[in-house]
Design a protein around this motif. Structure first.
Motif, PDB file in Angstrom:
ATOM      1  N   UNK A 111       0.827  -1.205   0.000  1.00  0.00           N
ATOM      2  CA  UNK A 111       0.000   0.000   0.000  1.00  0.00           C
ATOM      3  C   UNK A 111       0.864   1.259   0.000  1.00  0.00           C
ATOM      4  N   UNK A 112       2.042   1.178   0.615  1.00  0.00           N
ATOM      5  CA  UNK A 112       2.981   2.314   0.579  1.00  0.00           C
ATOM      6  C   UNK A 112       3.391   2.595  -0.868  1.00  0.00           C
ATOM      7  N   UNK A 113       3.736   1.555  -1.597  1.00  0.00           N
ATOM      8  CA  UNK A 113       4.137   1.723  -2.998  1.00  0.00           C
ATOM      9  C   UNK A 113       2.970   2.223  -3.845  1.00  0.00           C
ATOM     10  N   UNK A 114       1.767   1.757  -3.521  1.00  0.00           N
ATOM     11  CA  UNK A 114       0.583   2.242  -4.220  1.00  0.00           C
ATOM     12  C   UNK A 114       0.409   3.741  -3.996  1.00  0.00           C
ATOM     13  N   UNK A 115       0.634   4.182  -2.757  1.00  0.00           N
ATOM     14  CA  UNK A 115       0.520   5.601  -2.444  1.00  0.00           C
ATOM     15  C   UNK A 115       1.542   6.441  -3.196  1.00  0.00           C
ATOM     16  N   UNK A 116       2.761   5.920  -3.322  1.00  0.00           N
ATOM     17  CA  UNK A 116       3.783   6.634  -4.093  1.00  0.00           C
ATOM     18  C   UNK A 116       3.351   6.796  -5.547  1.00  0.00           C
ATOM     19  N   UNK A 117       2.719   5.746  -6.087  1.00  0.00           N
ATOM     20  CA  UNK A 117       2.224   5.806  -7.468  1.00  0.00           C
ATOM     21  C   UNK A 117       1.112   6.859  -7.598  1.00  0.00           C
ATOM     22  N   UNK A 118       0.202   6.875  -6.632  1.00  0.00           N
ATOM     23  CA  UNK A 118      -0.869   7.871  -6.641  1.00  0.00           C
ATOM     24  C   UNK A 118      -0.275   9.278  -6.574  1.00  0.00           C
ATOM     25  N   UNK A 119       0.793   9.430  -5.777  1.00  0.00           N
ATOM     26  CA  UNK A 119       1.455  10.723  -5.666  1.00  0.00           C
ATOM     27  C   UNK A 119       2.006  11.208  -6.995  1.00  0.00           C
ATOM     28  N   UNK A 120       2.529  10.290  -7.786  1.00  0.00           N
ATOM     29  CA  UNK A 120       3.021  10.667  -9.114  1.00  0.00           C
ATOM     30  C   UNK A 120       1.873  11.160  -9.992  1.00  0.00           C
ATOM     31  N   UNK A 121       0.710  10.552  -9.848  1.00  0.00           N
ATOM     32  CA  UNK A 121      -0.467  10.976 -10.615  1.00  0.00           C
ATOM     33  C   UNK A 121      -0.848  12.411 -10.261  1.00  0.00           C
ATOM     34  N   UNK A 122      -0.758  12.752  -8.974  1.00  0.00           N
ATOM     35  CA  UNK A 122      -1.127  14.097  -8.527  1.00  0.00           C
ATOM     36  C   UNK A 122      -0.024  15.126  -8.766  1.00  0.00           C
ATOM     37  N   UNK A 123       1.131  14.689  -9.258  1.00  0.00           N
ATOM     38  CA  UNK A 123       2.263  15.602  -9.412  1.00  0.00           C
ATOM     39  C   UNK A 123       1.967  16.764 -10.357  1.00  0.00           C
ATOM     40  N   UNK A 124       1.149  16.536 -11.362  1.00  0.00           N
ATOM     41  CA  UNK A 124       0.811  17.609 -12.298  1.00  0.00           C
ATOM     42  C   UNK A 124       0.045  18.734 -11.608  1.00  0.00           C
ATOM     43  N   UNK A 125      -0.579  18.395 -10.508  1.00  0.00           N
ATOM     44  CA  UNK A 125      -1.400  19.352  -9.761  1.00  0.00           C
ATOM     45  C   UNK A 125      -0.636  20.024  -8.627  1.00  0.00           C
ATOM     46  N   UNK A 126       0.261  19.271  -7.961  1.00  0.00           N
ATOM     47  CA  UNK A 126       0.894  19.826  -6.766  1.00  0.00           C
ATOM     48  C   UNK A 126       2.379  20.125  -6.909  1.00  0.00           C
ATOM     49  N   UNK A 127       3.038  19.639  -7.959  1.00  0.00           N
ATOM     50  CA  UNK A 127       4.458  19.956  -8.143  1.00  0.00           C
ATOM     51  C   UNK A 127       4.597  21.303  -8.847  1.00  0.00           C
ATOM     52  N   UNK A 128       3.994  22.315  -8.262  1.00  0.00           N
ATOM     53  CA  UNK A 128       3.998  23.661  -8.817  1.00  0.00           C
ATOM     54  C   UNK A 128       4.591  24.627  -7.803  1.00  0.00           C
ATOM     55  N   UNK A 129       5.093  25.746  -8.307  1.00  0.00           N
ATOM     56  CA  UNK A 129       5.710  26.756  -7.435  1.00  0.00           C
ATOM     57  C   UNK A 129       4.748  27.172  -6.328  1.00  0.00           C
ATOM     58  N   UNK A 130       5.223  27.086  -5.102  1.00  0.00           N
ATOM     59  CA  UNK A 130       4.521  27.510  -3.884  1.00  0.00           C
ATOM     60  C   UNK A 130       3.366  26.600  -3.478  1.00  0.00           C
ATOM     61  N   UNK A 131       3.045  25.571  -4.267  1.00  0.00           N
ATOM     62  CA  UNK A 131       1.893  24.732  -3.972  1.00  0.00           C
ATOM     63  C   UNK A 131       2.262  23.374  -3.370  1.00  0.00           C
ATOM     64  N   UNK A 132       3.538  23.013  -3.357  1.00  0.00           N
ATOM     65  CA  UNK A 132       3.958  21.721  -2.852  1.00  0.00           C
ATOM     66  C   UNK A 132       3.747  21.580  -1.359  1.00  0.00           C
ATOM     67  N   UNK A 133       3.789  20.344  -0.867  1.00  0.00           N
ATOM     68  CA  UNK A 133       3.491  20.076   0.539  1.00  0.00           C
ATOM     69  C   UNK A 133       4.574  20.580   1.487  1.00  0.00           C
ATOM     70  N   UNK A 134       5.773  20.792   0.967  1.00  0.00           N
ATOM     71  CA  UNK A 134       6.878  21.300   1.789  1.00  0.00           C
ATOM     72  C   UNK A 134       7.666  22.327   0.985  1.00  0.00           C
ATOM     73  N   UNK A 135       8.439  23.109   1.699  1.00  0.00           N
ATOM     74  CA  UNK A 135       9.240  24.141   1.029  1.00  0.00           C
ATOM     75  C   UNK A 135      10.665  24.153   1.567  1.00  0.00           C
ATOM     76  N   UNK A 136      11.538  24.755   0.779  1.00  0.00           N
ATOM     77  CA  UNK A 136      12.884  25.108   1.203  1.00  0.00           C
ATOM     78  C   UNK A 136      13.045  26.608   0.976  1.00  0.00           C
TER      79      UNK A 136
END
Length: 300
Positions: free
Chosen positions: A269-294
Motif C-alpha cells: 500500500x505504501x508503494x501504491x501511495x507513491x504511485x498515486x502521488x506521481x499521478x497528482x504531481x501535475x497538480x501539486x508539483x507547482x511553485x509555492x503549492x507543494x506540501x513542503x518548502x525550502x
C-alpha cells in the motif's frame, strides 16, 4: 482558557480553531490536539501541546542504520540537500539544528564544512559523535545553546526541525544573530498553505500532531526574517527534497488503511501511495503549492 478565546503566541492576534486531530501518524495516543490559525499573522499552532513531547517520539522515529549498506544509502539520500546549500555556500562553518541521526551533517562535513549540530535526542547525539566525529550538542532548547556561543556561522540549516521547536521565532532570531555577513539560513518545513494540505485537511500527514507544534507559512517566515535583517535568496516547493514529501503524504495516507495488516501488505500500500502521488504531481508539483518548502535567507 476556552477554545473560543485563543490568542496567537507570536503576535497575540485572534485565532480560530483550524482542526482537531489525534496522533494519526504514530498512534501514540487517542488524545485530541487542537490546531489554531492566527487571523492576523497566519501562524498555525497547537493550543494544547503536551508538556513532555518525549513519549511522542517513539523508538523508531530516528531510524539508526542497521549496517554499512543502509548507512551509505542514507548518506546518499542527503545529496540533493547538500547540492541546494552549495548553490549559496560551499564551505565554512555550518550549524545544523535538529540534525536527527546526522546524515546531512556528516555529508556536509565530508564536503569540507566545519560542522556543529544541535539535536534533542541523546541517542542521535551519541551516534553522530561516535560515527561521524561531529561536534554534536544535546538540547531541546537550541536558542539557549546559541545564546552561549561565541562562534558565528557561514550557514545554519534546519531541515524539517523548526516546526518541532517551541517558540520557533526565538530560535530563528538567534540564528540570524549568529550568521556571518553573507551567511545563509536554510529552512525546510511543511507548507500549511499547500494544495495537498487543503485537500487532505485534518488527515494531512505533515500536520503530524503533536510533534509539529507549529505550521509556518512561507510569507510568515519571510516577514520574520526580514525584520531580523535577512533577505530571501531562494523560495521553492519544487526541489527534489520537497517533491519527495509530496509523494510521502500519499504513501502515508494509503498505508493508513492497512495499519494492522502484515508488513508486506503495508509495504504494498505504501508503494501504491507513491504511485498515486506521481499521478497528482501535475497538480501539486507547482511553485509555492507543494506540501513542503525550502527557503534560504541571506544576511547582507
Amino acid at each position: 482558557m476556552s477554545m473560543s478565546n485563543i490568542s496567537c503566541p507570536f503576535c497575540n492576534g485572534k485565532s480560530n480553531l483550524y482542526l482537531s486531530q489525534k496522533d494519526i501518524n504514530r498512534d501514540t495516543t487517542e488524545h485530541l490536539f487542537h490546531l489554531y490559525k492566527c487571523t492576523s499573522c497566519g501562524l498555525l499552532f497547537i493550543s494544547n501541546p503536551p508538556k513532555d513531547l518525549g513519549p511522542y517520539y517513539v523508538q523508531d522515529y530516528h531510524a539508526l542504520p542497521q549496517n554499512k549498506e543502509n548507512l551509505n544509502l542514507a548518506l546518499k539520500s542527503q545529496q540533493p540537500k547538500l547540492e541546494i546549500l552549495k548553490q549559496y555556500k560551499s564551505s565554512g562553518d555550518l550549524l545544523e539544528i535538529g540534525s536527527s541521526v546526522g546524515y546531512f551533517s556528516a555529508l556536509a562535513k565530508d564536503a569540507g564544512f566545519n560542522v556543529t549540530a544541535i539535536e534533542y535526542d541523546r541517542f542521535c547525539v551519541d551516534f553522530m559523535k561516535s560515527n561521524f566525529g561531529i561536534n554534536a550538542i544535546q538540547s531541546q532548547d537550541p536558542s539557549a545553546i546559541m545564546s552561549k556561543m561565541d562562534q558565528q556561522f557561514d550557514a545554519i540549516c534546519l531541515w524539517h526541525s523548526i516546526e518541532h521547536i517551541k517558540d520557533p521565532w526565538i530560535t530563528l532570531e538567534a540564528c540570524a544573530k549568529l550568521l556571518k555577513s553573507n551567511g545563509v539560513l536554510l529552512i525546510a518545513a511543511p507548507n500549511p498553505n499547500s494544495r495537498q494540505a487543503l485537500l487532505m485537511g485534518k488527515y494531512w500527514p505533515h500536520h503530524d500532531l503533536p510533534r509539529h507544534l507549529y505550521g509556518l507559512p512561507m510569507d510568515w517566515l519571510e516577514k520574520l526574517m526580514k525584520k531580523a535583517g535577512l533577505t530571501v535568496a531562494l523560495k521553492t516547493t519544487t526541489d527534489p527534497e520537497s517533491i519527495y514529501w509530496n509523494r510521502f503524504s500519499w504513501a502515508m495516507i494509503s498505508k493508513s488503511f492497512v495499519k494492522s495488516a502484515p508488513a508486506r501488505v503495508q509495504n504494498g500500500f505504501w508503494r501504491l501511495g507513491l504511485f498515486v502521488g506521481k499521478f497528482f504531481s501535475l497538480w501539486e508539483d507547482k511553485a509555492d503549492h507543494g506540501s513542503c518548502y525550502v527557503m534560504i535567507f541571506k544576511k547582507v
